[in-house]
Design an enzyme around this catalytic site. Structure first.
Site, mmCIF file in Angstrom:
data_model
loop_
_atom_site.group_PDB
_atom_site.id
_atom_site.type_symbol
_atom_site.label_atom_id
_atom_site.label_comp_id
_atom_site.label_asym_id
_atom_site.label_seq_id
_atom_site.Cartn_x
_atom_site.Cartn_y
_atom_site.Cartn_z
ATOM 1 N N ARG A 1 -9.770 4.685 -5.242
ATOM 2 C CA ARG A 1 -10.363 5.715 -6.101
ATOM 3 C C ARG A 1 -9.656 5.815 -7.453
ATOM 4 O O ARG A 1 -9.474 6.898 -7.996
ATOM 5 C CB ARG A 1 -10.363 7.078 -5.391
ATOM 6 N N HIS B 1 -21.588 30.445 -6.695
ATOM 7 C CA HIS B 1 -20.981 29.404 -7.536
ATOM 8 C C HIS B 1 -20.351 30.002 -8.780
ATOM 9 O O HIS B 1 -19.625 29.335 -9.495
ATOM 10 C CB HIS B 1 -22.034 28.374 -7.939
#
Ligand code: GLN
Ligand code: ZN
Length: 768
Positions: free
Chosen positions: A17, A707
């Site tokens: 990654r 959120h």
């Protein structure tokens, strides 16, 4: 016949990654754009080397993106939305990150939300959606793909460049002004594509792959009809084009795909094996047929014998050029099995990630070229023998096939998915038992996953904390969560899910049939990756998974404590699952395991149990004709999980991340007593649908968006509830947030919930 190998796209994150970490360092201001670009160059070079080492005839250029391939394409075509207010002096890559992440500047003036993120077909990858209006203009505005082409050429690679097709690009965009169709933009778009194609081929791309996966969708006829003239226009650019389709059978678009004036056609033989054979019949012999024989969406070692048989079938023989490839971009699988030292050798031998899939292609090509029988081939190509051995061991392994699971499934009574009584009877039994007020207030399950909660779990995992201390510490967290909820005055409490890092992993780790990788990351969006569990065998639940936490939580309060589980469809949807049986069969096994947990929770005195199914809608097949079949089994497996309890036990479900208005009847058929569902982000859009469809059971439309850190006011929530009351009878209405609160902190959470509870109280006073 010429045989070649290639791929449609390679995972771009890197073996470890690297891209993720570089991106995040850059966003924190720790490395410059130049350093980030260098990481990109290194990754591309390494990934091209891997492709060449595996004998691919071309490396693919254009599949790399720092954030997203659609964002790159928006920049290539010069259609960044004006609302971002770019001066043009910003570096291209900085603008790309602004498109992706939005602008939050001091004061609201200059702030600008990011492009909308949407799922790429039926994958878990999210792309940034282009925005179109009647006056959207296009221009060749980025050098990136050309410089990456030059980069690959400098490294000595033969190159195929990859582009998203013009129709797929328009299809995936959002119309931002009324009274126009984004298809009208095609005429303006094509000249730019022509320029791009001409340059790519002039600058050394031997082939250009143009992806038009929408050919596998139900398209309106205007879109179907646009293909031929568009591709005739592109033909004048004199590039050798490979038209790539994937994810879904072409069906009524099949002839169209074969007719387009391109030099080759790619078919996803994992999802549409028939199309590959049909294409061999129909494609003019001078065109190349690229067959996606290796499944690019799953992680199992391929059946190379079967693939060889397919290649040797008489029907393919008339073609002059056959290309072999993974079925779609390898973006959707992890990098390499080599990193999975923690898995046992047998399980590892069953798997094939991106790097291994390239080697499978290589073996396939080399073996198909030989004119020998299979035994001779297996002796010559070790991978062929390994593939055979792995397949046989998977077929025969008691780790995969558990007779008791099969026996249980075979003996399921026809009414396994039915509650004992219909909803009105259950409703009365539950009302008598719980005595809840009108507009009962609850939450969706998780409470803030603070640093201390995460540290606790990490210490336990690494062995620094023993089980007794860990249990005591988690009980402390549960007690705190219960005390907060009592004080806030919520009506149905939760334990807070502090013991879970992920709603699928937590259950997968405790169920038989699942394995977890150390490094099996797949890009979800931008720098975000997920590590889906691998569901390799028959699923069962060796022992209770959540009961002790819930029992403890219930012991702290007189109010009902809601048990919290993840549903079978969501567990299926967010895992790599078996390819040796239908998804429906796997889901049924998971359902029985969850059902066992539901029954045990009931026995432990938990009267309300929530089974989360946030992923139910994203499992919908790409073609509408298959929706009915999917929804029938998806709702049935939910009911199997939910139906082992008595009438007086109340089953909740929760859904989010999608719009649900078009599948309301099916959601109702799940027959949960209460459903809590995301609504507030779409300004209660969902409620309009309830004007037409009368939801029969109780429902809690989310009254605030979790959120956002902003606590909604009492009046706002009250306003939303009143809107809800216009279409949902008071006795059916619950009050809750949109989703779990794990990403929030405690002060925000308390403030928002206090207002939510107050809004419910005011409403009660009004209605009485
Ligand atoms: N119970 C889960 C939670 O509250 C639900 C998560 C979800 O819907 N995605 O976190
Ligand atoms: Zn949710």
């Amino acid at each position: 016949m010429t045989l070649r190998t290639h791929l449609l796209g390679f995972p771009r994150m890197g073996e470890n990654r690297e891209l993720k970490f570089a991106l995040e360092r850059h966003w924190r201001g720790e490395i410059s754009l130049d350093e980030l670009e260098q990481t990109g160059r290194d990754l591309r070079a390494r990934h091209w080397d891997l492709q060449r080492e595996a004998g691919l005839d071309f490396v693919t250029v254009g599949d790399f993106a720092f954030y997203d391939q659609m964002a790159n394409h928006i920049q290539l075509l010069g259609c960044e939305p004006a609302r971002f207010g770019f001066s043009g002096n910003e570096p291209e890559l900085s603008r790309c990150f602004t498109l992706a992440r939005g602008l939050a500047r001091e004061g609201d003036e200059k702030s600008c939300p990011a492009l909308e993120m949407t799922k790429w077909f039926d994958t878990n990858y999210h792309y940034l959606a282009p925005e179109f209006s009647a006056d959207t203009a296009f221009a060749l505005a980025s050098e990136r793909i050309f410089s990456e082409l030059a980069e690959a050429k400098r490294l000595g690679h033969p190159v195929k460049a990859a582009l998203i097709g013009p129709l797929t690009f328009l299809w995936l965009g959002k119309e931002k002004t009324a009274g126009f169709s984004r298809l009208d933009l095609l005429e303006k778009l094509l000249p730019v594509y022509r320029k791009i194609l001409a340059r790519l081929s002039a600058e050394g791309a031997e082939w250009v792959q143009i992806d038009e996966p929408i050919l596998g969708l139900d398209l309106p006829s205007s879109w179907q009809q646009a293909f031929e003239p568009a591709y005739h226009q592109l033909a004048s650019a004199n590039a050798q084009v490979l038209l790539a389709t994937y994810f879904s059978p072409l069906k009524e678009n099949f002839n169209l795909a074969c007719r387009l004036p391109v030099a080759g056609l790619h078919i996803d033989a994992a999802r549409a094996p028939e199309d590959a054979l049909l294409a061999a019949d129909w494609l003019p012999a001078h065109r190349a047929l690229s067959i996606g024989l290796i499944d690019g969406r799953n992680i199992w070692r391929a059946d190379l014998d079967l693939a060889l048989d397919f290649l040797r079938s008489g029907r393919l023989q008339k073609l002059r050029e056959i290309w072999l490839a993974p079925s779609c971009s390898l973006l959707h699988v992890p990098f390499s099995v080599a990193a999975e030292k923690g898995l046992d050798a047998q399980l590892r031998s069953w798997l094939s990630f991106a790097v291994e899939k390239l080697r499978e292609l290589q073996t396939l090509k080399n073996a198909a070229r030989e004119n020998a029988d299979k035994e001779t081939l297996a002796a010559r190509f070790p991978l062929l023998a390994q593939s055979r051995a792995a397949l046989q061991s998977r077929k025969a392994s008691p780790r995969v096939h558990a007779p008791e699971v099969a026996a249980r499934i075979a003996a399921l009574p026809a009414d396994i998915d039915r509650r004992k009584s219909p909803y009105p009877t259950r409703r009365a039994a539950q009302a008598a038992r719980f005595q809840l007020p009108l507009f009962a207030a609850t939450t969706i399950g998780s409470f803030p996953q603070t640093a201390s909660v995460r540290a606790l779990r990490a210490a336990f995992r690494s062995g620094k904390t023993n089980l007794a201390d860990y249990t005591a510490a988690l009980r402390e967290k549960i007690s705190e969560a219960v005390a907060v909820q009592e004080e806030l005055g919520l009506d149905v409490l939760v334990h807070g899910e502090a013991e879970r890092n992920d709603m699928v992993e937590y259950f997968g780790e405790q169920l038989a049939g699942f394995a977890f990788t150390a490094n099996g990351w797949v890009q979800s969006y931008g720098s975000r990756c997920v590590k889906p569990p691998i569901l390799y065998g028959d699923v069962s639940r060796p022992q209770p998974m959540t009961v002790e936490w819930s029992r403890f939580a219930q012991s702290l309060t007189q109010k009902p404590m809601k048990g919290m589980l993840t549903g079978p469809v969501t567990i299926l949807q967010w895992s790599f699952v078996r390819d040796d049986q239908p998804r429906a069969a796997t889901a049924e096994q998971i359902a029985l395991a969850i059902r066992d947990e539901v029954v045990d929770l009931e026995k432990a005195g938990i009267g309300i149990i929530q089974i989360d199914e946030p992923a139910i809608r994203e499992g919908l097949p790409l073609r509408r004709e298959h929706w009915g079949e999917y929804l029938a089994w998806a709702t049935r497996v939910f009911r199997i999980a939910a139906s082992g309890v008595t009438d007086a036990t109340q089953i909740h479900t929760h859904m989010c991340y999608s719009e649900f208005h078009d599948i309301l009847p099916e959601i109702a058929s799940m027959d949960a007593d209460v459903i809590t569902i995301e609504t507030s982000r779409s300004d209660m859009e969902l409620l309009r649908a309830f004007g037409h469809f009368h939801y029969p059971n109780a429902i809690g439309p989310g009254v605030y968006d979790i959120h956002s850190p902003r606590a909604p006011s009492v009046e706002e929530i009250e306003g939303l509830l009143e809107k809800a009351l216009a279409v949902i009878p008071a006795e059916q209405l619950w009050v809750n947030p949109d989703c779990g609160l794990k990403t929030r902190d405690w002060p925000e959470t308390k403030a928002a919930l206090a207002n939510m509870v107050e809004a419910a109280r005011r409403l009660r006073a009004k209605v009485k």
